[in-house]
Scaffold this motif. Structure first.
Motif: not given
Length: 349
Positions: A283-287, A298-300, A308-309, A323-326
């Motif tokens: 997630a940090e890399l994506i940011v 992070f949620l993805a 639930e997610m 997030v849902s698609i990921m």
């Protein structure tokens, strides 16, 4: 075909779930109507309470969640599709990393057999991994407990991570925007109900993964983008759906011995924590590269259940569609590739 469960144990479990949800709501826990029932029924299962999972209700309440998730879709989201490319490219690498770490925990520390270790470690759907693992000769109870514990632990950990580390407010007491049963029109009910029913049928006909969630979500999103309806389902329905989902998760621990649960939850806690550490890193890399907010990235990557997610994403006021698609892609990749990867892994000592 399995015999239907007696109604009284299911009613007892739902009552415990409702009580757990109320307690979680009034103490301000994130996602209280799912987290509360989940924790309360887990403890009830450990205490050998006469409960049973209301599994037959799940197909009826899941489309409600899909419709609710679709109500957050806007036309502006399509302009963000290009920023999702990096997440899509990194997702398979993350899955390989997370599954490898988790497999090492179950195989080396837990001393599970290779089949049980592999399908317990895969960050896919519980039902799908249970079926594939059972067919391959794995221990179905341990696989089920591993995935049930993973979902429970990750939801709790992610909620705490958001509140304590990121400082993001959640859907606890006072944060929910209540939509009354009588606050939407008859036409709204018809459109939302049609999205739920037709979306589920369409999703199954198209062979979509998690059709009861994704199908209604797609149709609801279309309906909201075009302005045919501008509201979400009444909150009472959504709360009832979350209580049912949380109760089902908690009752998955029924029949397990305390020794099994201690070991399985302990191993799952270690595996889940290491997977989430990897999720934070990716997630940090994506940011850094794409500028997507850390909370969403992070949620993805957090390997919990899709429903639930997605609910947790909504409670944290993040981009549900992204997030849902990921998570749909994650589960699809795991289900499609797991049998082939397993053949390669099985050749290893």
């Amino acid at each position: 075909m399995s015999e239907p469960k007696p109604l009284m144990p299911q009613f007892t479990a739902l009552t415990i779930g409702l009580a757990g949800g109320l307690v979680a709501y009034f103490v301000g826990l994130p996602l209280p109507w799912m987290l509360g029932p989940m924790i309360a029924n887990t403890f009830a299962a450990m205490m050998r309470a006469p409960i049973a999972g209301p599994d037959q209700l799940r197909p009826f309440v899941i489309p409600i969640i899909g419709v609710m998730l679709g109500s957050g879709v806007t036309a502006e989201i399509f302009g963000l599709l290009g920023t999702w490319l990096l997440t899509l490219l990194l997702l398979p690498l993350f899955l390989a990393c997370a599954a490898g770490i988790s497999y090492a925990v179950y195989r080396r520390i837990g001393k599970y057999d290779p089949v049980t270790s592999f399908y317990s470690a895969m960050p896919g759907g519980l039902n799908e991994m249970l079926i594939l693992g059972g067919e391959a000769g794995g221990d179905e109870r341990r696989i089920a407990l591993a995935h049930a514990a993973r979902v429970l632990i990750i939801i709790v950990f992610v909620a705490l991570f958001f509140g304590l580390i990121l400082g993001v407010s959640s859907g606890g007491r006072g944060a929910i925007q209540w939509i009354g049963i009588y606050e939407i029109t008859a036409l709204d009910y018809v459109i939302l109900g049609s999205c739920a029913l037709a979306g589920t049928l369409l999703g199954k006909w198209l062979g979509l993964l998690t059709a009861p969630v994704f199908g209604p979500m797609i149709l609801s999103g279309i309906a909201h983008i075009f302005g045919w309806v501008t509201v979400a389902p009444p909150t009472l329905f959504v709360v009832a759906a979350q209580i049912t989902i949380g109760t089902v998760i908690g009752t998955r621990f029924i029949g397990a011995t305390l020794a099994e649960v201690r070991k399985d939850i302990g191993l799952s806690a270690v595996a889940s924590f290491l997977m989430l550490v990897a999720a934070v890193g990716f997630a940090e890399l994506i940011v850094v590269i794409s500028g997507i907010p850390l909370a969403q990235a992070f949620l993805a990557f957090s390997p919990g259940g899709l429903t639930e997610m997605s609910l947790l994403t909504l409670a944290m006021e993040q981009d549900v569609t992204y997030v849902s698609i990921m998570h749909i892609i994650r589960i699809t990749l795991v289900i499609a590739l797991a049998p082939f990867v397993f053949k390669w892994v099985r050749r290893k000592p």
